[in-house]
Each structure stands twice: as C-alpha cells, then as structure tokens.
Design an enzyme around this catalytic site. Structure first.
Site, PDB file in Angstrom:
ATOM      1  N   SER A 135       0.527  -1.292  -0.242  1.00 56.34           N
ATOM      2  CA  SER A 135      -0.521   0.024   0.028  1.00 56.34           C
ATOM      3  C   SER A 135       1.005   1.430   0.078  1.00 56.34           C
ATOM      4  O   SER A 135       1.913   1.331   0.681  1.00 56.34           O
ATOM      5  CB  SER A 135      -1.035  -0.162   1.531  1.00 56.34           C
ATOM      6  OG  SER A 135      -1.603   1.491   1.308  1.00 56.34           O
ATOM      7  N   TYR A 170      -2.451  -1.447  10.942  1.00 57.07           N
ATOM      8  CA  TYR A 170      -2.131  -1.493   9.364  1.00 57.07           C
ATOM      9  C   TYR A 170      -1.154  -1.710   8.601  1.00 57.07           C
ATOM     10  O   TYR A 170      -1.067  -2.336   8.560  1.00 57.07           O
ATOM     11  CB  TYR A 170      -4.047  -1.037   8.774  1.00 57.07           C
ATOM     12  CG  TYR A 170      -4.156  -1.495   7.429  1.00 57.07           C
ATOM     13  CD1 TYR A 170      -4.327  -2.816   6.877  1.00 57.07           C
ATOM     14  CD2 TYR A 170      -3.609  -0.204   6.625  1.00 57.07           C
ATOM     15  CE1 TYR A 170      -4.023  -2.716   5.477  1.00 57.07           C
ATOM     16  CE2 TYR A 170      -3.834  -0.306   5.414  1.00 57.07           C
ATOM     17  CZ  TYR A 170      -3.547  -1.501   4.666  1.00 57.07           C
ATOM     18  OH  TYR A 170      -3.263  -1.577   3.182  1.00 57.07           O
ATOM     19  N   LYS A 226       1.530  -3.679   6.420  1.00 58.43           N
ATOM     20  CA  LYS A 226       2.831  -3.763   5.114  1.00 58.43           C
ATOM     21  C   LYS A 226       3.943  -3.440   5.238  1.00 58.43           C
ATOM     22  O   LYS A 226       4.654  -3.366   4.319  1.00 58.43           O
ATOM     23  CB  LYS A 226       1.605  -2.195   4.457  1.00 58.43           C
ATOM     24  CG  LYS A 226       0.423  -2.892   4.343  1.00 58.43           C
ATOM     25  CD  LYS A 226      -0.303  -3.949   4.011  1.00 58.43           C
ATOM     26  CE  LYS A 226      -1.833  -5.167   3.503  1.00 58.43           C
ATOM     27  NZ  LYS A 226      -2.110  -6.011   2.281  1.00 58.43           N
TER      28      LYS A 226
END
Ligand code: UFG
Length: 342
Positions: A127, A152, A156
């Site tokens: 991302s 979150y 990544k």
C-alpha cells in the site's frame, strides 16, 4: 489448462477482480478465502463473468496445517497472489494484535509453504500507506518510507521487510510487491465490486451509498488543507486496471528471469484528485447529486499523495487506462445493481 495461480483473498474486492483478469488470459486460478469479509457467491459471479469456475477452498491462512494440506492437494501451483489481509485502518488501531497476527503470520505461513512446496513466485498486496505523508510529490518507489500511521499500515511496511529479507536468503523465491494507491470502482458487468460491511470508511462507497439514499449525507473531512480546493488529494486507481497490474506482475515473475528477485512498484494513475473533485466528477458522471457537508479533519489523514508511475509504466509495462469519470460510473452501476435501483 493454463498455468496455475493461487489467489488468497480471491473473493474479496481486489482479489475477485484479479481472478477474472487472470482467467481472461488463460490462467487456472485457485482461491483461498476464509469469507471473513466477503461471501461465497462471489465465486458464482466470477464464473458468470468468465465462464470458468475457479477452484475454491475456505479456510484461514493462520491454519498452517490446512495450508500444508492445501499445497499437497494443489501441487501444480506456480505463483501466489496474496491479498488476504485485514484492511480497516481504524479497526487496526483498536485491535493491533489481531492485525499483526493475521497479516504477518499468514504471510509467514505462505512463505514457509513456498519453500516447502517449491512455489517460487509471489505477488504481495502492499500500500502507498508505507510512504506516510511524503515530503515530495509525486512519490516514486524510492521516496523514503515513513513511520506507519496505523497498525494496519505497519503490517504492510513490516511485510515488505520480511519479504526483502526472506528473498535475500532464498534464491528460489521471487517477489513483486505492488503498492496500491486508492482502489475504487467495480467490474463493468456490475457483478462484482466493493461491499463494505456496515458504515463505509472509504470515500467512494460512502458517496455511492449516499447517492443511493442509504446514507443521509457525506461528511467531507476538512477543507482547510494545503491543496487547491482545501480537501485532501489521493490517487484513485480503477480496480480493473489494478487487477491487470497483478496479471502483468505474475507474467513478469513467470517469464522474466533477468528481473531482480524482489521488486516493488507503485500502482496508481499518477494524478491526484481532491475529495471535492471526486464528488463533482461523480455527479457529472451519474447525474445524481450527492448531499454533503464539510466537517472537521479526520485524525490520521494525510494531506495529499499521488504516485509517480514511471517505473510501473516502463519496467512493468503497465499503465492505468480508465478515467476517474468512468470509474465512478462503474461504482455507481454496482451500487445500483446491489440495491435494485433502476
Ligand atoms: N473521506 C471523506 N469522507 C468520508 C470518507 C473519506 O471526506 O466519508 C476523505 C478522506 O478524508 C480522504 C479521502 O476521502 O481524504 C480518501 O479516504 P479513504 O478512507 O477512502 O482512503 P484513505 O486514503 O484514507 O485510505 C486508503 C486505504 C487504506 C490505506 C490508505 C493509505 O483505504 O487502506 O489509503 O494512505 F491505508
């Protein structure tokens, strides 16, 4: 039968669109999904679009025993696209352990199996969140990463490091990480699309639900940012274009032996659009007015980000094709279809 590819999270939003594009060019797709954020009838919809029913196994990737049994059963898999992950930024702040466990352990289980079962190729869903608020725009792949804004986002960033380190010492494994900007829109058939559970966190589902009368009003989070109209700027990428980037990445892994064994690419359009522009373009594309009001900034939002896609365009040979106008129309057609709106 074409070459076999495993798609984890294949009934999810980006996963399902990618399955369809893989099938369209002849890949034999197998899906693993635990249906924690999607439903089994997506497999029917995929079959309706492509005419081919993908093999489908339902389990959670934390279950390494089931994962090993899976690879025993599907011994022809040559590549994996790993979408399956938790992705709600706000929820990750409230439940960091659940996010770290789910997103990191599932990746590690997959990497273990890649070695054990001799599956050499992986495409990983990363991302643009790894860039945070970059000091310079547009962001290139070499723009320094910033501390993650959420657990979150951190999953990544950490996953990319895990992949880099594993590739270094595992000569048989090749990885491409794709750093998605903001995926939006739906398949032109309106048979698959994004189906958020509950109140949408993301802009476009909130717009389409407001237009459909499910939500009273869209809140636009801030109009006092340092951007042309004061609202935040993002790089909104059509989900089918994004799906096609995965097909290109898979072909590169399977066919280009000269490529570096760990690569990462920005997957965006290269153009930023503000929240107000998205609303206006949606209204123009659909002829439907969106009731909105400006409210306070949302904590944690970055002001502006959009991709430099030069490396994806030249090295990967991929380019976003669909306009924001057409993409928003596709999102509306999907919303209308699932709500039975004429
Ligand atoms: N926004 C609104 N109102 C809403 C929802 C969003 O004004 O109801 C605005 C946000 O403030 C932001 C823009 O619309 O300016 C886009 O917001 P999204 O929530 O759709 O997307 P984000 O850019 O915040 O998040 C996305 C992905 C995350 C990822 C992040 C990385 O959803 O998974 O990009 O920057 F972590």
């Amino acid at each position: 039968m074409g070459r076999q590819v495993l798609v984890t999270g294949g009934t999810g939003y980006i996963g399902s669109h990618t399955v369809v594009e893989l099938q369209a060019v002849g890949f034999d797709v197998v899906i693993i999904d635990d249906l924690s954020n999607s439903s089994a009838d997506v497999v029917d919809k995929i079959e309706k679009i492509s005419g081919i029913r993908p093999a489908f196994e339902v389990f959670n990737l934390l279950d390494s025993v089931k994962l090993e049994a899976f690879f025993e059963k599907y011994s022809k898999i040559e590549a994996i696209i790993h979408f399956a992950a938790f992705k709600a930024v706000g929820e990750s702040v409230a439940k960091p352990l659940a996010y770290y466990r789910n997103n990191l352990v599932s990746l590690m289980n997959i990497l273990d199996c890649m070695s054990k079962y001799k599956v050499p190729n992986l495409v990983f869903s990363s991302s643009c969140t790894v860039y945070g608020q970059p000091d310079q725009l547009p962001v290139t792949e070499n723009t320094p990463k910033k501390d993650a804004e959420s657990p979150y986002g951190n999953t990544k960033a950490i996953s990319e490091e895990v992949l880099r380190d594993v590739v270094k010492v595992t000569p048989d494994i090749k990885v491409i990480a794709l750093r998605y900007f903001n995926p939006i829109g739906a398949h032109p058939s309106a048979l698959i699309g994004e189906l958020p559970s509950g109140i949408p966190n993301n802009l476009v589902p909130f717009i389409t639900q407001t237009a459909a009368g499910i939500r009273k009003q869209l809140s636009i989070f801030g109009d006092d940012y340092n951007t042309p109209d004061g609202s935040c700027v993002r790089d909104y990428i059509n989900v089918v274009d994004l799906a096609k980037a995965h097909v290109v990445a898979i072909n590169r892994l399977l066919n280009n032996s000269n490529a570096d064994r760990y690569e990462f690419f920005n997957v965006g359009t290269g153009t930023g659009a503000s929240v107000l522009e998205v609303v206006k373009t949606f209204e123009e594309a659909t002829g439907v007015k969106v009731n909105y009001k400006i409210v306070a900034r949302r904590p944690g939002d970055i002001e502006k980000i959009y991709a430099d896609t030069t490396i994806a365009n030249t090295v990967l040979g991929w380019k976003a094709e669909t306009s924001l106008h057409d993409t928003l129309l596709s999102a509306w057609n999907w919303e209308k279809k699932i709500r039975n709106i004429e």
